[in-house]
Design a protein around this motif. Structure first.
Motif, short mmCIF file in Angstrom:
data_model
loop_
_atom_site.label_atom_id
_atom_site.label_comp_id
_atom_site.label_asym_id
_atom_site.label_seq_id
_atom_site.Cartn_x
_atom_site.Cartn_y
_atom_site.Cartn_z
N PHE A 18 -9.85 -14.71 -10.77
CA PHE A 18 -10.30 -14.13 -9.50
C PHE A 18 -9.14 -13.76 -8.60
N VAL A 19 -8.03 -14.51 -8.68
CA VAL A 19 -6.85 -14.17 -7.90
C VAL A 19 -6.35 -12.78 -8.29
N PHE A 20 -6.48 -12.42 -9.56
CA PHE A 20 -6.08 -11.09 -10.02
C PHE A 20 -7.19 -10.07 -9.82
N LEU A 21 -8.44 -10.47 -9.99
CA LEU A 21 -9.56 -9.54 -9.91
C LEU A 21 -9.79 -9.01 -8.50
N ILE A 22 -9.60 -9.84 -7.49
CA ILE A 22 -9.85 -9.42 -6.10
C ILE A 22 -8.93 -8.27 -5.69
N PRO A 23 -7.59 -8.37 -5.87
CA PRO A 23 -6.77 -7.21 -5.48
C PRO A 23 -7.01 -5.98 -6.36
N ILE A 24 -7.41 -6.19 -7.62
CA ILE A 24 -7.75 -5.03 -8.46
C ILE A 24 -8.93 -4.28 -7.85
N LEU A 25 -9.98 -5.02 -7.50
CA LEU A 25 -11.16 -4.39 -6.91
C LEU A 25 -10.86 -3.80 -5.54
N LEU A 26 -10.08 -4.48 -4.73
CA LEU A 26 -9.72 -3.96 -3.41
C LEU A 26 -8.95 -2.64 -3.52
N ASN A 27 -8.00 -2.57 -4.44
CA ASN A 27 -7.25 -1.33 -4.63
C ASN A 27 -8.16 -0.19 -5.05
N LEU A 28 -9.05 -0.47 -6.01
CA LEU A 28 -9.97 0.57 -6.48
C LEU A 28 -10.91 1.03 -5.37
N VAL A 29 -11.48 0.09 -4.62
CA VAL A 29 -12.42 0.43 -3.55
C VAL A 29 -11.71 1.23 -2.46
N CYS A 30 -10.52 0.80 -2.07
CA CYS A 30 -9.79 1.54 -1.02
C CYS A 30 -9.46 2.96 -1.46
N ASP A 31 -8.93 3.09 -2.67
CA ASP A 31 -8.56 4.42 -3.15
C ASP A 31 -9.78 5.33 -3.27
N LEU A 32 -10.86 4.81 -3.85
CA LEU A 32 -12.07 5.63 -4.02
C LEU A 32 -12.73 5.97 -2.69
N SER A 33 -12.70 5.04 -1.72
CA SER A 33 -13.33 5.33 -0.43
C SER A 33 -12.49 6.30 0.40
N ILE A 34 -11.19 6.25 0.27
CA ILE A 34 -10.33 7.15 1.04
C ILE A 34 -10.25 8.52 0.39
N ASN A 35 -10.08 8.58 -0.93
CA ASN A 35 -9.81 9.84 -1.63
C ASN A 35 -10.97 10.36 -2.46
N GLN A 36 -12.06 9.60 -2.58
CA GLN A 36 -13.20 9.94 -3.41
C GLN A 36 -12.83 10.10 -4.89
N LYS A 37 -11.66 9.68 -5.27
CA LYS A 37 -11.22 9.64 -6.66
C LYS A 37 -10.00 8.72 -6.75
N MET A 38 -9.61 8.39 -7.97
CA MET A 38 -8.42 7.56 -8.14
C MET A 38 -7.17 8.42 -7.98
N VAL A 39 -6.40 8.13 -6.93
CA VAL A 39 -5.16 8.87 -6.68
C VAL A 39 -3.96 7.96 -6.95
N TRP A 40 -3.93 6.84 -6.26
CA TRP A 40 -2.78 5.94 -6.35
C TRP A 40 -3.11 4.56 -6.92
N SER A 41 -4.37 4.20 -6.99
CA SER A 41 -4.73 2.82 -7.34
C SER A 41 -4.42 2.45 -8.79
N GLY A 42 -4.23 3.44 -9.65
CA GLY A 42 -3.91 3.13 -11.04
C GLY A 42 -2.61 2.37 -11.20
N TYR A 43 -1.65 2.62 -10.30
CA TYR A 43 -0.36 1.93 -10.39
C TYR A 43 -0.49 0.43 -10.10
N PRO A 44 -1.02 0.05 -8.92
CA PRO A 44 -1.13 -1.40 -8.69
C PRO A 44 -2.16 -2.07 -9.60
N VAL A 45 -3.24 -1.37 -9.92
CA VAL A 45 -4.24 -1.96 -10.82
C VAL A 45 -3.63 -2.19 -12.21
N GLY A 46 -2.90 -1.21 -12.71
CA GLY A 46 -2.23 -1.38 -14.01
C GLY A 46 -1.24 -2.52 -13.99
N ALA A 47 -0.46 -2.62 -12.90
CA ALA A 47 0.51 -3.70 -12.79
C ALA A 47 -0.18 -5.06 -12.71
#
Length: 189
Positions: A18-47
């Protein structure tokens, strides 16, 4: 007196997941809500996914085997580099990142396998690995030069000389019993 309770291994893995899952989901939600698609979240999610497989995944097993897990980690690094190359639309992965990653994977996996399954010869293994890393630095610069059309070697001589000298010293210590015994006495090896 009350004995302290032992930590539940599966519980720790669950919490770390969950320590890893929470920031993964937060990055995806932020990117999708701001840009309506994955723009930058692939980098931190992948890392984060890569970090999870390097840090937490081995704890899934009662007796993790590094001979199996280290190649899995290298495969994750290679996939992450391929993803970055693809997203950026560049062409450095196949001519540079893949061969360097595979070369390092081979050296590290060979060392880990030999250290794990051979009962003796540690100094020989480490000496050979050090010399291989010296050669790998030269090969890395040759691949780098091929990408940027440069002919001369500039930086790889330095790590090559250091790794080779250390490797030769380790091999000499392994071969020469009096020196090896002296090192054991002085360094408690």
């Amino acid at each position: 007196e009350e004995k302290p309770q032992e930590m539940n291994h599966q519980g720790i893995v669950f919490v770390l997941t969950f320590v890893f899952l929470i920031p993964i989901l937060l990055n995806l939600v932020c990117d999708l809500s701001i840009n309506q698609k994955m723009v930058w979240s692939g980098y931190p999610v992948g890392a984060l996914i890569l970090g999870y497989f390097i840090i937490v995944f081995p704890n899934w097993f009662k007796y993790p085997n590094p001979v199996i897990l280290v190649p899995v980690d290298f495969a994750g690094v290679i996939l992450y580099l391929a993803y970055i190359n693809f997203v950026l639309g560049e062409n450095w992965f196949l001519p540079f990142a893949l061969p360097v990653s595979l070369m390092l994977m081979f050296i590290v996996c060979a060392v880990i396998t030999l250290l794990r399954y051979l009962k003796s010869g540690t100094l020989y293994i480490l000496g050979g690995a050090s010399i291989a890393l010296g050669a790998a630095s030269v090969i890395t610069e040759i691949l780098e030069n091929a990408m940027i059309s440069r002919d001369m070697l500039i930086w790889s001589y330095y790590p090559c000389v250091v790794f080779t000298v250390v490797g030769i010293l380790l091999l000499l210590i392994a071969v020469c019993k009096p020196i090896r015994e002296s090192f054991k006495r002085k360094f408690f090896i």
